[in-house]
Structures are given as structure tokens and as C-alpha cells.
Write an enzyme that holds these catalytic residues in place. Structure first.
Site, PDB file in Angstrom:
ATOM      1  N   SER A  34       0.834  -1.203   0.000  1.00 24.51           N
ATOM      2  CA  SER A  34       0.000   0.000   0.000  1.00 24.51           C
ATOM      3  C   SER A  34       0.871   1.256   0.000  1.00 24.51           C
ATOM      4  CB  SER A  34      -0.959  -0.048   1.194  1.00 24.51           C
ATOM      5  OG  SER A  34      -2.022   0.866   1.032  1.00 24.51           O
ATOM      6  N   ASP A  74      -6.130  -3.381  -2.235  1.00 23.89           N
ATOM      7  CA  ASP A  74      -5.029  -3.073  -1.312  1.00 23.89           C
ATOM      8  C   ASP A  74      -4.357  -4.318  -0.743  1.00 23.89           C
ATOM      9  OD1 ASP A  74      -3.607  -2.124   1.130  1.00 23.89           O
ATOM     10  OD2 ASP A  74      -4.584  -0.228   0.622  1.00 23.89           O
TER      11      ASP A  74
END
Length: 289
Positions: A44, A158
Site C-alpha cells: 500500500s 489493497d
């Protein structure tokens, strides 16, 4: 006593939204102390910081972040009318690519990888080759916020969903030091105490306007379905990162929990970077003792 000759670092950067900007400070402090980052893995926000560093553009990225304020954040937010995401996420990547050209991961000067999650299978996806920014864009695709990345029949979201601090994915070299920077959690207890203190102050306020607000707003205003979901998600990610560190036993874990800054405080970059440097120096001093 740890030998000071052990300077090569396999660095792993966690998820954490804007809090991940503290990882810039961690990298800067590692270099200031004479450590050499010989491989890097990120998830991320950690994939973005790590990728920009691997491309040799971390200084330029930091200078650009100094220009970010609330107004510019709105300009970089390309809202979508889709039912499965709020923001397209293209505008922010294009802005960064203006000073960090896209490259093939396999052509970076140091080994790099980013992790994402396949929404269909629920499995972790590791990027070790191909477009750097496609990997970053997939890794930062916060569910329901950023548009997922569709690639090779997968719907990528993510990486923090499956592996918020990918200590098991970074490339290792003989004699290197495994260092993880974890900004995935919050200082939850301190946050709760601060909210209680703030609520008590509001109660004791003698101003007429504050008394009216107190009557209209119940004490449980911060405890609703939205804050419940956000906190539960944060706690699950945090627990996954703890389990990964227990599994991999990094030589140095720079655990940066915050109570003042959140996942969208991108306009606080310099303060977050300073925290990263401070926490990294503390962890390194403890390591060499």
C-alpha cells in the site's frame, strides 16, 4: 553487541495511508546512520514510498509532498460515480509520474516488490516485474475508496488486506539485516483517552453555543456504524502485521503507532517524516546496544 559492519538492509514498509509518510523519515535516518538498503518490499503506502525510493526519486517525492495541502488534495481526487469505489485514483498516480517516470520493476537498481490482493480469490499477489506504477496502483487500492485494478483476470485491491507488512516477500542477501517499518496501527488507547478528555471539556464549557451543541450531539457521536467499520478494519490489519512480525522475527522492527495523525493527513508530511526519523533512530540505537 551487534557488529557495526552489518550494514546491508532488506527493508520492508507497511500499509498505513498518510502515516506511511513516516517511512520517508525511516529511510533517511537509515542512510544517515550508514545503512545500505539492498532490497525493498512494500504494501500500500509502503509500496509507493519503496517504489519511489527504488527509482531514485525519494527526494523529489518529499519536496512534492511539501506542496500538498487540503486544497491540492481535493484537486488530485478524481471522484467516480461507480458503486464499488469513490475515487478513480488515476490523477494522483499521473501527478507523481510527472517527476518519477514509470519503469519496469526488473530494471530498478535494487530488488523491489509490492503486494496487492486479488478480490476474486482472496489471495495475495506479489509484483516483482512489470510496470512499477501498475504495481503501486494495485497495492494502494483501498477497498471501496480507490478503483480496483483489473489485470490478468484478477480484481486487485489493497495489499494490506492480506499482508500489511510483507516481511516474507523481500529479497534477502547473505549477511543483510531484515528491518520492518510498521505504521499500520494506531495508539488506540491514547486516542480514546484524548476523546474522553475532549468530551469532558465540551461538557464543562460555559459558552452558550457549546451548550446547545452538547444538547444536539449525543456523547456516542464518535461511536457509529462508520467509525465501527473503520476501527474494526484497522484492528484486523494491525493484528495481521503483528502476526507477520512474530513469524518472521525481523532484526529491527520500527513500530510507529500514532494517536494524532490519521490515514488521510497527507498535508502533514514533514511532521510525519520527523516522527519516522525519531522512531528509527531509537530502534537502531536499541539494536546496536
Amino acid at each position: 553487541m551487534v557488529s557495526m559492519e552489518q550494514k546491508d538492509v532488506a527493508l520492508v514498509l507497511s500499509s498505513g495511508g498518510a502515516k506511511g509518510l513516516a517511512q520517508i523519515g525511516a529511510i533517511e535516518e537509515l542512510e544517515a546512520q550508514g545503512y545500505r538498503i539492498t532490497s525493498i518490499a512494500g504494501c500500500s503506502m509502503g509500496s509507493l514510498i519503496g517504489g519511489v525510493y527504488a527509482a531514485g526519486k525519494l527526494k523529489e517525492f518529499r519536496e512534492w509532498m511539501k506542496t500538498i495541502d487540503r486544497r491540492k488534495m481535493w484537486k488530485l481526487t478524481d471522484f467516480s460515480l461507480s458503486f464499488n469505489h469513490i475515487v478513480k485514483g488515476t490523477r494522483i498516480i499521473e501527478a507523481i509520474m510527472e517527476f518519477v517516470p514509470d519503469v519496469l520493476i526488473e530494471n530498478l537498481p535494487i530488488p523491489y516488490c509490492a503486494v496487492a490482493t486479488d478480490w476474486k480469490s482472496g489471495r495475495e499477489v506479489v509484483f516483482r516485474k512489470g510496470s512499477l506504477f501498475e504495481a503501486i496502483r494495485a497495492s494502494i487500492s483501498l477497498p471501496a475508496f480507490y478503483e480496483p485494478v483489473r489485470r490478468d483476470g484478477m480484481i486487485l485491491i489493497d495489499g494490506g488486506v492480506t499482508n500489511p507488512i510483507p516481511l516474507n516477500r523481500v529479497e534477502r542477501h547473505e549477511g543483510d539485516i531484515l528491518i520492518g517499518v510498521d505504521v499500520s496501527g494506531q495508539d488506540y488507547a491514547s486516542q480514546w483517552k484524548e476523546k474522553q478528555v475532549s468530551a469532558e471539556r465540551r461538557k464543562q464549557s460555559t459558552s452558550f453555543s457549546q451548550q446547545v451543541i452538547n444538547k444536539l450531539r449525543p456523547e456516542s457521536i464518535s461511536f457509529n456504524s462508520y467509525t465501527m467499520l473503520v476501527r474494526v478494519s484497522s484492528l484486523m490489519i494491525r493484528q495481521n502485521s503483528i502476526l507477520m512480525t512474530q513469524l518472521m522475527h525481523p532484526d529491527v522492527l520500527i513500530d510507529i503507532q500514532m494517536n494524532r495523525y490519521g490515514s488521510f493527513d497527507y498535508d502533514k508530511s514533514e511532521k510525519l517524516i520527523a516522527i519516522g526519523r525519531q522512531k528509527t533512530l531509537q530502534a537502531l540505537n536499541k539494536y546496536v546496544q
